[in-house]
Design a protein around this motif. Structure first.
Motif, mmCIF file in Angstrom:
data_model
loop_
_atom_site.group_PDB
_atom_site.id
_atom_site.type_symbol
_atom_site.label_atom_id
_atom_site.label_comp_id
_atom_site.label_asym_id
_atom_site.label_seq_id
_atom_site.Cartn_x
_atom_site.Cartn_y
_atom_site.Cartn_z
ATOM 1 N N CYS A 150 0.800 -1.228 0.000
ATOM 2 C CA CYS A 150 0.000 0.000 0.000
ATOM 3 C C CYS A 150 0.829 1.272 0.000
ATOM 4 O O CYS A 150 0.562 2.198 -0.748
ATOM 5 C CB CYS A 150 -0.887 0.037 1.239
ATOM 6 N N ASP A 151 1.803 1.326 0.885
ATOM 7 C CA ASP A 151 2.553 2.583 0.962
ATOM 8 C C ASP A 151 3.940 2.461 0.332
ATOM 9 O O ASP A 151 4.807 3.274 0.544
ATOM 10 C CB ASP A 151 2.645 3.078 2.405
ATOM 11 N N VAL A 206 5.099 5.480 -1.527
ATOM 12 C CA VAL A 206 5.591 6.598 -0.711
ATOM 13 C C VAL A 206 7.098 6.454 -0.490
ATOM 14 O O VAL A 206 7.862 7.419 -0.655
ATOM 15 C CB VAL A 206 4.871 6.647 0.656
ATOM 16 N N ARG A 207 7.510 5.235 -0.159
ATOM 17 C CA ARG A 207 8.942 5.008 0.073
ATOM 18 C C ARG A 207 9.737 5.145 -1.224
ATOM 19 O O ARG A 207 10.831 5.702 -1.250
ATOM 20 C CB ARG A 207 9.154 3.618 0.681
#
Length: 499
Positions: free
Chosen positions: A385-386, A389-390
């Motif tokens: 999911c994230d 972002v990383r």
RNA sequence: CGCGGGGUAGAGCAGCCCGGCAGCUCGUCAGGCUCAUAACCUGAAGGUCGACCGUUCAAAUCGGUCCCCCGCAACCA
């Protein structure tokens, strides 16, 4: 929406393109594609530096006119870029009228501003090389027929801006990257900065842009070449376009030309009253085995050979994955094969085969729907999911290799997840549960593919096409249940070691 | 004393700024799985963190000295 303007150096046309050129250009392309994927407006400028003594000499040696020599070599670069899937916005050549006009305008402007003056240039001159050499070069003893020579020339008052540049670098920690290069430049600037000799007498070297205020001289090639970064986005000719793109988000370059960019270019911009680029990033060099890549050694690896054997995406992947931020990287065919097999064939490509095989076997190729998630499922979901972002954080830091590694972590996790969940067993007793497992795995694969699309545009497009997930975002749940998977071959066939 | 970066398992690297079980990828070895591209998963072995001295309850991490590698030292591009 943000704007992202990236440049490569304009390459010098005294030889064919090599792995170094390819690396910088692919890096620019990857960054551009990534930013475009985020919805940023992008501009990617690359091109050729066609003036100067070495071009003149190379042309002469071939019995060509300088322009004919450049026209002959230019396609070697554009063809390679095409082959490498490079989507540049513009390709600038310094012999183009649009660039020549800007250079002459700038020369006049700097002259009018009082930052230009004529003086005697005195230095060590190598008769054999037909050029001035540095003190270091003279001491190296590699030049014969060296003598002191005086010559009238035009100078740019670079020294005037020395303190301002030092202050600027100190006030903008991210301006020169990586950090040790920044330190290097600050160290360099501790010595008194001389003024820059920006002219060459035509009598000695005529292949260049004539000074508007002195017809006996042409422009020193660096002063000419650096201006491509603004002439390429409409400086003087198109104020709206220029305003839109300048200052550049990042100038990518090799560590060998860091000084010219951080010192010459910055002070030129100061004189012109223009803002400095947001970042100057100096990457390392590709070493072939243990030795520095060098034309004279004849060990230049032609990237074209690799593409023909293993595909453009795997070459892009290797170059992006193997170069550690700001350090030198090694190339050998063995390293390439190792990386290809472990990351692309075994981890990424094989995962596609696993999920598509299972969905084919138990769901007649239709993507199953996602039931309620167990805590094991959630571990995968959360990471996927994230992930974007990383990845974005690494890309913003120009750590492409870290961004790639972050995606591969998900791929490896999913391979382990499949092992643990064993949907091929579960399917025999609880088909719905097996469907959920496969949905989780396939959705993760889709997200990984989306995030790797900047690096491997072709192969990831194939994956997304198989999954019926073209133009999706790296967000959970965009994989559509019920879609029938397309049949496919191995994405990255293993390269078997032989010979 | 020109300026700067670095020396961490067989290889390549992270961790150091802001001390607190030494981590990742590849390789090696042993198991497992058998959906998959002889792929995948789990586990293990393997390190005096360049050397020495110091600070500290505690040092890869902070300070000092030394050894070794590398980059920069511009106006060829």
């Amino acid at each position: 929406m943000n704007k992202f303007y990236v440049t490569t150096p304009i390459y010098y046309v005294n030889d064919k393109p090599h792995i170094g050129h390819a690396y910088t250009t692919i890096l620019a392309d990857v960054l551009t594609r990534f930013h475009r994927g985020l919805g940023d407006e992008t501009f990617f400028l690359t091109g050729l530096d066609e003036h100067g003594q070495k071009v003149q000499q190379a042309a002469l040696a071939r019995g060509f006119s300088e322009q004919a020599h450049c026209d002959d070599l230019a396609p070697r670069f554009t063809e390679l870029w095409k082959k490498l899937g490079i989507g540049y916005s513009d390709f600038i050549r310094t012999t183009e009228p649009r660039h020549v006009k800007v250079v002459q305008y700038v020369l006049q402007k700097v002259y009018d501003a009082g930052d230009m003056y004529a003086d005697e240039y005195e230095g060590w001159y190598s008769v054999a090389e037909e050029r001035f050499i540095t003190e270091t070069e003279k001491d190296s003893g590699q030049f014969r027929d060296v003598k002191k020579l005086k010559e009238r020339n035009w100078f740019f008052k670079m020294s005037k801006y020395q303190q301002r540049l030092i202050d600027y670098i100190n006030d903008h920690p991210g301006f020169i990257a990586p950090e040790h290069r920044r330190n290097e430049m600050l160290g360099f600037l501790k010595q008194p900065l001389g003024d820059l000799c920006i002219s060459r007498p035509k009598a000695r070297m005529s292949w260049g842009i004539e000074l508007p205020f002195d017809k006996e001289y042409v422009t020193y090639v660096w002063f000419d070449a650096l201006l491509n970064y603004i002439s390429g986005v409409g400086y003087v000719s198109d104020e709206a376009t220029f305003k839109k793109w300048w200052p550049a988000s990042v100038h990518l370059l090799g560590k060998d030309i860091l000084t010219t960019h951080s010192v010459y270019w910055s002070t030129m911009l100061f004189s012109l009253g223009l803002p400095l680029p947001e970042k100057i990033f100096a990457h390392g060099w590709w070493l072939i085995g243990e030795t520095k890549m060098s034309k004279s050694l004849g060990n230049v690896v032609n990237p074209l050979d690799l593409i023909d054997c293993y595909g453009v995406d795997s070459v892009r992947y290797f170059l992006m994955r193997e170069m550690m931020l700001g350090q030198d990287a090694h190339f050998t065919p063995e390293l390439f094969i190792k990386r290809y097999n472990s990351d692309l064939a075994n981890d990424f490509g094989n995962l596609l085969n696993r999920v598509s095989g299972l969905i084919g076997k138990y769901f007649e190729k239709n993507i199953p729907s996602q039931g309620s998630l167990t805590s094991d499922d959630r571990v995968v979901e959360v990471l996927a999911c994230d992930l974007h972002v990383r990845v974005k954080a690494y890309i913003d830091d120009l750590s492409v290799q870290e961004a790639i590694e972050e995606v591969l972590k998900l791929v490896r996790l999913v391979n382990g997840y499949l092992e643990k969940q064993a949907p091929w067993k579960v399917a025999k007793t609880d088909l719905a549960r097996a469907g959920t497992i496969l949905y989780v795995a396939t959705e993760s694969l889709r997200i990984a593919a989306v995030l790797l699309s900047a690096v491997m545009p072709e192969k990831t497009k194939t994956v997304l096409d198989i999954l019926g997930a073209q133009n999706t975002q790296p967000l959970w749940g965009q994989l559509t249940s019920g879609v029938t998977l397309k049949t496919h071959d191995a994405l990255f066939p293993r390269i078997e070691e032989e010979k």
